[in-house]
Design an enzyme around this catalytic site. Structure first.
Site, PDB file in Angstrom:
ATOM      1  NE  ARG A   1     -11.370  -1.464  -0.536  1.00 45.82           N
ATOM      2  CZ  ARG A   1     -10.117  -1.770  -0.890  1.00 45.82           C
ATOM      3  NH1 ARG A   1      -9.880  -2.716  -1.767  1.00 45.82           N
ATOM      4  NH2 ARG A   1      -9.103  -1.117  -0.367  1.00 45.82           N
TER       5      ARG A   1
ATOM      6  NE  ARG B   1      -6.550   0.506  -2.559  1.00 48.04           N
ATOM      7  CZ  ARG B   1      -6.047   0.648  -3.804  1.00 48.04           C
ATOM      8  NH1 ARG B   1      -5.906   1.832  -4.321  1.00 48.04           N
ATOM      9  NH2 ARG B   1      -5.679  -0.412  -4.490  1.00 48.04           N
TER      10      ARG B   1
ATOM     11  CG  HIS C   1      -2.154  -0.963   0.748  1.00 43.98           C
ATOM     12  ND1 HIS C   1      -2.179  -2.275   1.148  1.00 43.98           N
ATOM     13  CD2 HIS C   1      -3.209  -0.792  -0.080  1.00 43.98           C
ATOM     14  CE1 HIS C   1      -3.242  -2.854   0.605  1.00 43.98           C
ATOM     15  NE2 HIS C   1      -3.885  -1.980  -0.136  1.00 43.98           N
TER      16      HIS C   1
ATOM     17  NE  ARG D   1      -1.297  -5.705  -1.876  1.00 48.27           N
ATOM     18  CZ  ARG D   1      -2.513  -5.182  -1.986  1.00 48.27           C
ATOM     19  NH1 ARG D   1      -3.586  -5.947  -1.804  1.00 48.27           N
ATOM     20  NH2 ARG D   1      -2.679  -3.921  -2.283  1.00 48.27           N
TER      21      ARG D   1
ATOM     22  CB  CYS E   1     -10.413  -1.687  -8.875  1.00 50.82           C
ATOM     23  SG  CYS E   1     -10.756  -2.834  -7.534  1.00 50.82           S
TER      24      CYS E   1
ATOM     25  CG  ASN F   1      -3.440  -4.620  -6.263  1.00 51.71           C
ATOM     26  OD1 ASN F   1      -3.045  -4.736  -7.404  1.00 51.71           O
ATOM     27  ND2 ASN F   1      -3.910  -3.485  -5.774  1.00 51.71           N
ATOM     28  CG  ASP F   2      -5.532  -8.281  -1.422  1.00 51.71           C
ATOM     29  OD1 ASP F   2      -4.438  -8.508  -0.882  1.00 51.71           O
ATOM     30  OD2 ASP F   2      -6.254  -7.324  -1.113  1.00 51.71           O
TER      31      ASP F   2
ATOM     32  CD  GLU G   1      -9.873  -7.830  -2.082  1.00 52.35           C
ATOM     33  OE1 GLU G   1      -8.879  -7.231  -2.502  1.00 52.35           O
ATOM     34  OE2 GLU G   1     -10.583  -7.395  -1.162  1.00 52.35           O
TER      35      GLU G   1
END
Ligand code: PEP
Ligand code: MG
Length: 589
Positions: free
Chosen positions: A344, A308, A201, A477, A514, A466-467, A443
């Protein structure tokens, strides 16, 4: 080795992992793991004796501390293990070390902290360059000693890194997302970080802020002293410390070229994202903070595909209350105007820890009580959060999205909490949009494989690659030690993405993507060919992705996918995608 700009220290070039593109050039602001900032600061002559006094006191206090440690260790674990502290004691008491530091204070008028840090960096640099593995290992001891003495020199007087007076390049072991948000954004030019991966992040945030960043640089913090000139080449994952004049010139030319292509891309802002054969792709923006919605819309986004919200919980000491949250969501909705905005629900945990969550640490935070799981265990907090989102929904085209769904019960429980909160609002006669679409992130491999079940319960899917990559490949990650294994283009991930898109299409449910993949031009043809018609990315990435979309035909993208699906290995896939991108846009990579 070439002599650096200062002529004093050699130029060092280090390779890390690309986190955020672009070039930044500036003096280093080195933060150690305890967030001390050690600026290059000069003092006037009258303060020299006081600084030497501070140094001597700190050395004395550190020596005593280490002596205590040595005795206690010897008592508990034996003399052999205690020798490590004997070595520390010896170094701290070394007269030569003190003399060099005092010389630096007297001759250059440096503060004790800066002069001591400079000398310790130099020692660490020398030790790292010796061949003897035993001596090489001693770098860790030097690091330890530095921290200890520095703690005494600086006492409680930590520098405020939220307000800076000059532009700097931040060099740190790690920075948390909450630190990254609270940095003085005007003066921070870029980041060079010891740890982390390209979708950690911190990396995502750097991209959002448009700051060049390189992560996974190992021990960059001991290669740089505060104030030394540093170049961050975020496009190639390179950091240069003490660059020589030719290197500076080369990178300045690169900066000028980047600026020119930014201007060129900006012209695409008003143009639609339509392929050569007439298919329209919807490009949305990812944001972390409510105010970013405005610049996101300015960059040509057709809405916000991912807000987010957890970042709202990361910046302050206390959790935001309903009003704080409502204000933030309403601000984002206002900036988005009549366009859609997908909020989200908070995705806290793993590398996004709120201070109130700190009391308990999961052994495996990425697999622990995080995200939607955390919300469902803290229903009071979740309901307040949903109430704020629902209230904001009265002002625009708001959608709700749940992160980290792994099973149907979780999704149903989350949805029924939304309906409960709606009833409360109705009773209180507070406005909200009753028919707002509720969707979920796909995800986790479980959600992707069970897409045909989930699809009956949601209004849309958003692929969180990403996840999804992290969980499918069992690769953290944010862990630089396994970052070479982190590949969203791995055939396993591509097959899951394909399955979700097909499921969505059959059920007439929109599928968005996304994850960071959406904003990387190398993947644009692949994603279009797989069937995606909606992508959400960092606002900064929109023009470049749009440029690629306008250069391709969907038919061509589908051919690319057919070929990709025949490869067994992610290296082959990446090389193939790179070649296809070069065919259409030689400047893209
Ligand atoms: C993802 O996982 O792909 C995603 C978009 O969410 P985040 O990066 O916030 O985990
Ligand atoms: Mg995610």
């Amino acid at each position: 080795m070439a002599a650096g700009a200062a002529g004093l220290w050699p130029m060092i070039q280090k390779k890390g992992t690309i986190a955020s593109p672009g070039v930044a050039i500036g003096p280093a602001l080195v933060l150690d793991t305890e967030e001390y900032r050690i600026p290059r600061r000069t003092i006037d002559a009258t303060r020299v004796p006081a600084q030497i006094h501070i140094l001597d006191d700190a050395l004395k206090a550190s020596r005593e501390e280490v002596r205590e440690l040595r005795l206690a260790t010897a008592r508990q674990l034996g003399d052999k293990i205690a020798t490590i502290f004997a070595l520390h004691e010896e170094i701290i008491a070394d007269k030569k070390l003190r003399d060099v530091v005092v010389g630096n204070i007297e001759n250059n008028r440096y503060t004790a902290a800066y002069a001591f840090g400079l000398q310790m960096n130099e020692l660490q640099r020398r030790f790292r360059n010796v061949a003897d593995p035993y001596l090489k290992e001693r770098v860790r001891d030097l690091f330890d000693i530095e921290k200890r003495v520095m703690r005494h020199i600086l006492g409680r007087a930590r520098e405020d890194i939220t307000r800076l007076t000059e532009p700097v390049v931040v060099v740190a072991h790690d920075i948390t997302p909450s630190q990254a948000v609270s940095f003085d954004q005007e003066h921070v030019l870029g980041f060079a970080i010891n740890v982390g991966g390209s979708t950690s992040h911190t990396a995502i945030l750097a991209r959002m802020l448009g700051k060049p960043a390189v992560v996974a640089l190992n021990d960059i913090t001991s290669d740089v002293a505060g104030g030394e000139p540093v170049i961050i080449d975020g496009t190639h994952g390179i950091v240069v410390v003490n660059p020589d004049p030719e290197t500076i010139e080369r990178y300045q030319a690169q900066q000028a070229k980047d600026r020119a292509s930014e201007i060129e891309l900006r012209e695409l802002r008003e143009l639609p994202a339509v392929t050569q054969d007439g298919h329209t792709i919807t490009l949305l923006a990812n944001i972390e903070l409510s105010n970013e919605a405005r610049s996101a819309m300015d960059s040509g986004a057709e809405g916000i595909g991912l807000y987010r919200t957890e970042f709202l919980f990361l910046s302050g000491e206390r959790a935001p209350n309903e009003e704080d949250q409502y204000e933030a969501f309403r601000t984002a909705v206002r900036h988005t105007g009549t366009k859609p905005i997908t909020i989200r629900t908070m995705d806290l945990g793993a590398d996004k820890m709120m201070s109130a969550m700190g009391a308990h640490h999961d052994h495996n935070p990425v697999l622990g009580l995080r995200s939607l799981r955390y919300c469902l265990k803290n229903l009071g907090m979740f309901r307040t959060h949903l109430r704020a989102i629902l209230r904001a929904s009265a002002h625009g085209d708001v959608r709700i999205m749940f992160p980290m769904v792994t099973n149907l019960m979780e999704l149903r429980q989350a949805k029924s909490t939304v309906f409960d909160v709606m009833e409360d609002l109705e009773e209180d006669e507070i406005a909200f949009r009753r028919d707002l679409p509720i969707g979920m992130m796909v995800e986790t491999p479980a959600a992707a494989m069970l897409a045909s079940i989930f699809v009956k319960e949601v209004a849309f899917f958003s692929l969180g690659t990403n996840d999804l990559t992290q969980y499918t490949l069992a690769v953290d990650r944010a862990n630089e030690r396994v970052s070479d294994l982190y590949a969203p283009h791995n055939p396993a991930v591509i097959r899951l993405i394909r399955q979700v898109i097909r499921t969505g299409r059959r059920a007439d449910v929109t599928v968005n993507l996304c994850g960071e993949m959406a904003g990387a031009p190398i993947y644009t043809m692949l994603l279009l060919g797989l069937g995606l018609r909606q992508l959400s990315m960092a606002p900064k990435d929109i023009p470049e992705v749009k440029k690629i979309i306008r250069l391709v035909t969907l038919r061509k993208c589908e051919t690319v996918v057919q070929k990709v699906l025949r490869f067994d290995d992610d290296r082959q896939i990446l090389n193939y995608l790179r070649d296809r991108l070069r065919d259409i846009d030689p400047d893209a990579i």
